[in-house]
Design a protein around this motif. Structure first.
Motif, PDB file in Angstrom:
ATOM      1  N   LEU A  36      17.976 -32.156  -9.990  1.00 43.86           N
ATOM      2  CA  LEU A  36      17.806 -33.179 -11.008  1.00 43.86           C
ATOM      3  C   LEU A  36      18.581 -34.448 -10.677  1.00 43.86           C
ATOM      4  CD1 LEU A  36      16.767 -34.037 -13.808  1.00 43.86           C
ATOM      5  CD2 LEU A  36      18.802 -32.981 -14.774  1.00 43.86           C
ATOM      6  N   GLU A  37      19.705 -34.305 -10.005  1.00 46.80           N
ATOM      7  CA  GLU A  37      20.559 -35.461  -9.735  1.00 46.80           C
ATOM      8  C   GLU A  37      19.885 -36.512  -8.853  1.00 46.80           C
ATOM      9  OE1 GLU A  37      21.285 -32.464  -6.529  1.00 46.80           O
ATOM     10  OE2 GLU A  37      21.262 -32.356  -8.699  1.00 46.80           O
ATOM     11  N   GLN A  38      18.754 -36.187  -8.269  1.00 48.46           N
ATOM     12  CA  GLN A  38      18.040 -37.126  -7.407  1.00 48.46           C
ATOM     13  C   GLN A  38      17.255 -38.163  -8.207  1.00 48.46           C
ATOM     14  OE1 GLN A  38      18.567 -37.013  -4.130  1.00 48.46           O
ATOM     15  NE2 GLN A  38      19.815 -35.196  -4.403  1.00 48.46           N
ATOM     16  N   LEU A  39      17.089 -37.955  -9.512  1.00 46.96           N
ATOM     17  CA  LEU A  39      16.300 -38.868 -10.343  1.00 46.96           C
ATOM     18  C   LEU A  39      17.167 -39.530 -11.403  1.00 46.96           C
ATOM     19  CD1 LEU A  39      14.057 -36.268  -9.807  1.00 46.96           C
ATOM     20  CD2 LEU A  39      12.722 -38.149 -10.684  1.00 46.96           C
ATOM     21  N   THR A  40      16.828 -40.781 -11.699  1.00 48.07           N
ATOM     22  CA  THR A  40      17.513 -41.492 -12.773  1.00 48.07           C
ATOM     23  C   THR A  40      16.825 -41.171 -14.100  1.00 48.07           C
ATOM     24  OG1 THR A  40      16.105 -43.454 -12.646  1.00 48.07           O
ATOM     25  CG2 THR A  40      18.057 -43.403 -11.202  1.00 48.07           C
ATOM     26  N   LEU A  41      17.473 -41.510 -15.187  1.00 51.64           N
ATOM     27  CA  LEU A  41      16.886 -41.296 -16.503  1.00 51.64           C
ATOM     28  C   LEU A  41      15.591 -42.092 -16.651  1.00 51.64           C
ATOM     29  CD1 LEU A  41      17.004 -40.045 -19.297  1.00 51.64           C
ATOM     30  CD2 LEU A  41      18.468 -41.930 -20.007  1.00 51.64           C
ATOM     31  N   ASP A  42      15.580 -43.314 -16.146  1.00 53.61           N
ATOM     32  CA  ASP A  42      14.366 -44.136 -16.207  1.00 53.61           C
ATOM     33  C   ASP A  42      13.216 -43.481 -15.445  1.00 53.61           C
ATOM     34  OD1 ASP A  42      15.489 -46.116 -17.793  1.00 53.61           O
ATOM     35  OD2 ASP A  42      16.118 -47.320 -16.072  1.00 53.61           O
ATOM     36  N   GLU A  43      13.507 -42.899 -14.296  1.00 49.97           N
ATOM     37  CA  GLU A  43      12.459 -42.230 -13.520  1.00 49.97           C
ATOM     38  C   GLU A  43      11.931 -41.008 -14.270  1.00 49.97           C
ATOM     39  OE1 GLU A  43      13.646 -43.287  -8.935  1.00 49.97           O
ATOM     40  OE2 GLU A  43      14.754 -41.695  -9.946  1.00 49.97           O
ATOM     41  N   LEU A  44      12.816 -40.260 -14.904  1.00 51.43           N
ATOM     42  CA  LEU A  44      12.381 -39.093 -15.679  1.00 51.43           C
ATOM     43  C   LEU A  44      11.501 -39.516 -16.853  1.00 51.43           C
ATOM     44  CD1 LEU A  44      15.661 -36.989 -15.708  1.00 51.43           C
ATOM     45  CD2 LEU A  44      13.521 -36.406 -14.535  1.00 51.43           C
ATOM     46  N   GLN A  45      11.877 -40.590 -17.516  1.00 51.80           N
ATOM     47  CA  GLN A  45      11.068 -41.079 -18.635  1.00 51.80           C
ATOM     48  C   GLN A  45       9.717 -41.583 -18.138  1.00 51.80           C
ATOM     49  OE1 GLN A  45      13.842 -43.900 -20.291  1.00 51.80           O
ATOM     50  NE2 GLN A  45      14.583 -42.431 -21.803  1.00 51.80           N
ATOM     51  N   THR A  46       9.702 -42.252 -16.996  1.00 55.11           N
ATOM     52  CA  THR A  46       8.440 -42.719 -16.416  1.00 55.11           C
ATOM     53  C   THR A  46       7.545 -41.537 -16.078  1.00 55.11           C
ATOM     54  OG1 THR A  46       9.493 -44.700 -15.534  1.00 55.11           O
ATOM     55  CG2 THR A  46       7.413 -44.036 -14.523  1.00 55.11           C
ATOM     56  N   LEU A  47       8.114 -40.499 -15.508  1.00 56.07           N
ATOM     57  CA  LEU A  47       7.335 -39.298 -15.197  1.00 56.07           C
ATOM     58  C   LEU A  47       6.729 -38.699 -16.462  1.00 56.07           C
ATOM     59  CD1 LEU A  47       9.470 -37.390 -12.561  1.00 56.07           C
ATOM     60  CD2 LEU A  47       7.130 -38.231 -12.288  1.00 56.07           C
ATOM     61  N   ARG A  48       7.524 -38.608 -17.494  1.00 58.12           N
ATOM     62  CA  ARG A  48       7.030 -38.025 -18.741  1.00 58.12           C
ATOM     63  C   ARG A  48       5.874 -38.845 -19.309  1.00 58.12           C
ATOM     64  NH1 ARG A  48      10.511 -36.374 -24.083  1.00 58.12           N
ATOM     65  NH2 ARG A  48       8.757 -35.453 -25.175  1.00 58.12           N
ATOM     66  N   ARG A  49       6.006 -40.162 -19.308  1.00 53.74           N
ATOM     67  CA  ARG A  49       4.932 -41.024 -19.812  1.00 53.74           C
ATOM     68  C   ARG A  49       3.693 -40.939 -18.919  1.00 53.74           C
ATOM     69  NH1 ARG A  49       9.313 -44.605 -20.700  1.00 53.74           N
ATOM     70  NH2 ARG A  49       8.803 -45.636 -18.747  1.00 53.74           N
ATOM     71  N   THR A  50       3.891 -40.766 -17.623  1.00 62.42           N
ATOM     72  CA  THR A  50       2.770 -40.672 -16.692  1.00 62.42           C
ATOM     73  C   THR A  50       1.984 -39.388 -16.899  1.00 62.42           C
ATOM     74  OG1 THR A  50       3.945 -41.979 -15.033  1.00 62.42           O
ATOM     75  CG2 THR A  50       2.138 -40.599 -14.242  1.00 62.42           C
ATOM     76  N   ILE A  51       2.693 -38.291 -17.095  1.00 57.50           N
ATOM     77  CA  ILE A  51       2.048 -36.990 -17.237  1.00 57.50           C
ATOM     78  C   ILE A  51       1.339 -36.870 -18.582  1.00 57.50           C
ATOM     79  CG2 ILE A  51       2.430 -34.507 -17.323  1.00 57.50           C
ATOM     80  CD1 ILE A  51       4.918 -35.078 -15.515  1.00 57.50           C
ATOM     81  N   ASP A  52       2.003 -37.294 -19.636  1.00 62.53           N
ATOM     82  CA  ASP A  52       1.424 -37.150 -20.968  1.00 62.53           C
ATOM     83  C   ASP A  52       1.728 -38.383 -21.813  1.00 62.53           C
ATOM     84  OD1 ASP A  52       0.309 -36.342 -23.324  1.00 62.53           O
ATOM     85  OD2 ASP A  52       1.396 -34.437 -23.432  1.00 62.53           O
ATOM     86  N   PRO A  53       0.858 -39.382 -21.769  1.00 62.41           N
ATOM     87  CA  PRO A  53       1.098 -40.627 -22.517  1.00 62.41           C
ATOM     88  C   PRO A  53       1.215 -40.408 -24.021  1.00 62.41           C
ATOM     89  CG  PRO A  53      -0.812 -40.848 -21.073  1.00 62.41           C
ATOM     90  CD  PRO A  53      -0.364 -39.408 -21.018  1.00 62.41           C
ATOM     91  N   GLN A  54       0.693 -39.318 -24.552  1.00 62.59           N
ATOM     92  CA  GLN A  54       0.787 -39.037 -25.980  1.00 62.59           C
ATOM     93  C   GLN A  54       2.207 -38.730 -26.426  1.00 62.59           C
ATOM     94  OE1 GLN A  54      -1.990 -35.933 -26.792  1.00 62.59           O
ATOM     95  NE2 GLN A  54      -3.767 -37.161 -26.243  1.00 62.59           N
ATOM     96  N   LEU A  55       3.067 -38.367 -25.488  1.00 63.96           N
ATOM     97  CA  LEU A  55       4.452 -38.066 -25.814  1.00 63.96           C
ATOM     98  C   LEU A  55       5.302 -39.325 -25.963  1.00 63.96           C
ATOM     99  CD1 LEU A  55       5.138 -35.046 -23.440  1.00 63.96           C
ATOM    100  CD2 LEU A  55       4.729 -34.994 -25.889  1.00 63.96           C
ATOM    101  N   THR A  56       4.754 -40.469 -25.598  1.00 60.50           N
ATOM    102  CA  THR A  56       5.481 -41.723 -25.692  1.00 60.50           C
ATOM    103  C   THR A  56       5.659 -42.115 -27.154  1.00 60.50           C
ATOM    104  OG1 THR A  56       4.511 -42.408 -23.603  1.00 60.50           O
ATOM    105  CG2 THR A  56       5.536 -44.118 -24.923  1.00 60.50           C
ATOM    106  N   PRO A  57       6.892 -42.375 -27.571  1.00 56.35           N
ATOM    107  CA  PRO A  57       7.086 -42.785 -28.961  1.00 56.35           C
ATOM    108  C   PRO A  57       6.444 -44.133 -29.247  1.00 56.35           C
ATOM    109  CG  PRO A  57       9.173 -42.851 -27.745  1.00 56.35           C
ATOM    110  CD  PRO A  57       8.124 -42.323 -26.822  1.00 56.35           C
ATOM    111  N   PRO A  58       6.031 -44.378 -30.511  1.00 53.50           N
ATOM    112  CA  PRO A  58       5.362 -45.637 -30.849  1.00 53.50           C
ATOM    113  C   PRO A  58       6.258 -46.846 -30.704  1.00 53.50           C
ATOM    114  CG  PRO A  58       5.681 -44.263 -32.804  1.00 53.50           C
ATOM    115  CD  PRO A  58       6.194 -43.504 -31.619  1.00 53.50           C
TER     116      PRO A  58
END
Length: 59
Positions: A37-59
């Motif tokens: 996990l230490e290889q990724l920044t928080l921003d990268e993790l959030q980008t991955l989450r939004r990329t995989i499932d855009p519905q999880l993005t808060p309004p």
């Protein structure tokens, strides 16, 4: 992290496609899936989450 790795595992997208769409090197996706996990920044993790499932993005 576990949520994101599970989302990657069940995604219809391949790992390379996820990495390309998120603008993150494929090696970082591999590192995440192998538990480094230490290889990724928080921003990268959030980008991955939004990329995989855009519905999880808060309004």
């Amino acid at each position: 992290m576990r949520i994101i790795t599970r989302l990657i595992a069940v995604s219809d997208l391949g790992n390379r496609d996820i990495a390309r769409r998120a603008g993150i090197p494929m090696q970082k996706i591999s590192d995440l899936l192998s538990g480094r996990l230490e290889q990724l920044t928080l921003d990268e993790l959030q980008t991955l989450r939004r990329t995989i499932d855009p519905q999880l993005t808060p309004p």
